[in-house]
Design an enzyme around this catalytic site. Structure first.
Site, PDB file in Angstrom:
ATOM      1  N   ASP A   1       9.687  23.940  92.876  1.00  0.00           N
ATOM      2  CA  ASP A   1       8.556  24.314  92.025  1.00  0.00           C
ATOM      3  C   ASP A   1       8.485  25.831  91.869  1.00  0.00           C
ATOM      4  O   ASP A   1       9.262  26.573  92.470  1.00  0.00           O
ATOM      5  CB  ASP A   1       7.247  23.711  92.533  1.00  0.00           C
ATOM      6  CG  ASP A   1       6.764  24.295  93.846  1.00  0.00           C
ATOM      7  OD1 ASP A   1       7.061  25.466  94.148  1.00  0.00           O
ATOM      8  OD2 ASP A   1       6.057  23.586  94.576  1.00  0.00           O
TER       9      ASP A   1
ATOM     10  N   SER B   1      27.883  13.980  87.607  1.00  0.00           N
ATOM     11  CA  SER B   1      28.422  12.621  87.654  1.00  0.00           C
ATOM     12  C   SER B   1      29.766  12.561  88.376  1.00  0.00           C
ATOM     13  O   SER B   1      30.134  11.527  88.921  1.00  0.00           O
ATOM     14  CB  SER B   1      28.558  12.046  86.237  1.00  0.00           C
ATOM     15  OG  SER B   1      29.421  12.848  85.469  1.00  0.00           O
TER      16      SER B   1
END
Length: 143
Positions: A81, A63
């Site tokens: 992945d 953030s």
């Protein structure tokens, strides 16, 4: 769950949870990177992992990344992945600089979590969902 991890530098701080705050894990820049406003760069994160079969890593900015470094992640969320697991499959943060900036070695710039793959879904077409409308996209208001 145990996951094999390879670090590309002995200088890189090792991955840890921030106790009690989140189940996301911070990732750090693996070298100093300077970007001028409007430049794009791949910031190495200094790790590779062997994720378990059926899992993927979701990588997003912290953030504070935009405020602290003036960069945004170009693909907004990275997906790694379990097939990206070779010895040289280092993770990177694709950054676009909105101001001149320097990211230093070990600066925390993004975070990740491990998620199971989405299950196989079959779509059943219908002309009506049979529920009351909420009021359209963005209808939850400002408060």
């Amino acid at each position: 769950m145990h996951i094999k991890i390879k670090y590309f530098s002995d200088e890189l701080e090792r991955l840890t949870y921030i106790d009690g705050k989140s189940d996301w894990i911070d990732l750090r820049a693996a070298k100093e990177v300077s970007l001028k406003k409007g430049e794009y760069g791949l910031i190495p994160l200094g790790i590779a992992m062997e994720l378990p079969k059926g899992y993927e890593a979701h990588i997003v900015p912290r953030s504070s990344t935009f405020k602290n470094f003036g960069i945004i992640q170009t693909n907004h969320m990275g997906i790694i992945d379990e097939t990206y697991c070779g010895d040289n499959d280092q993770w990177f943060f694709p950054a676009y600089a909105l101001r001149d900036t320097v990211i230093h070695m070990n600066d925390r710039i993004c975070q990740f979590r491990i998620m199971e793959h989405q299950p196989v879904i079959e779509f059943d077409e219908t002309s009506s969902l049979g529920h009351e409308d909420r009021g359209g996209y963005g209808s939850t208001g400002k408060n």
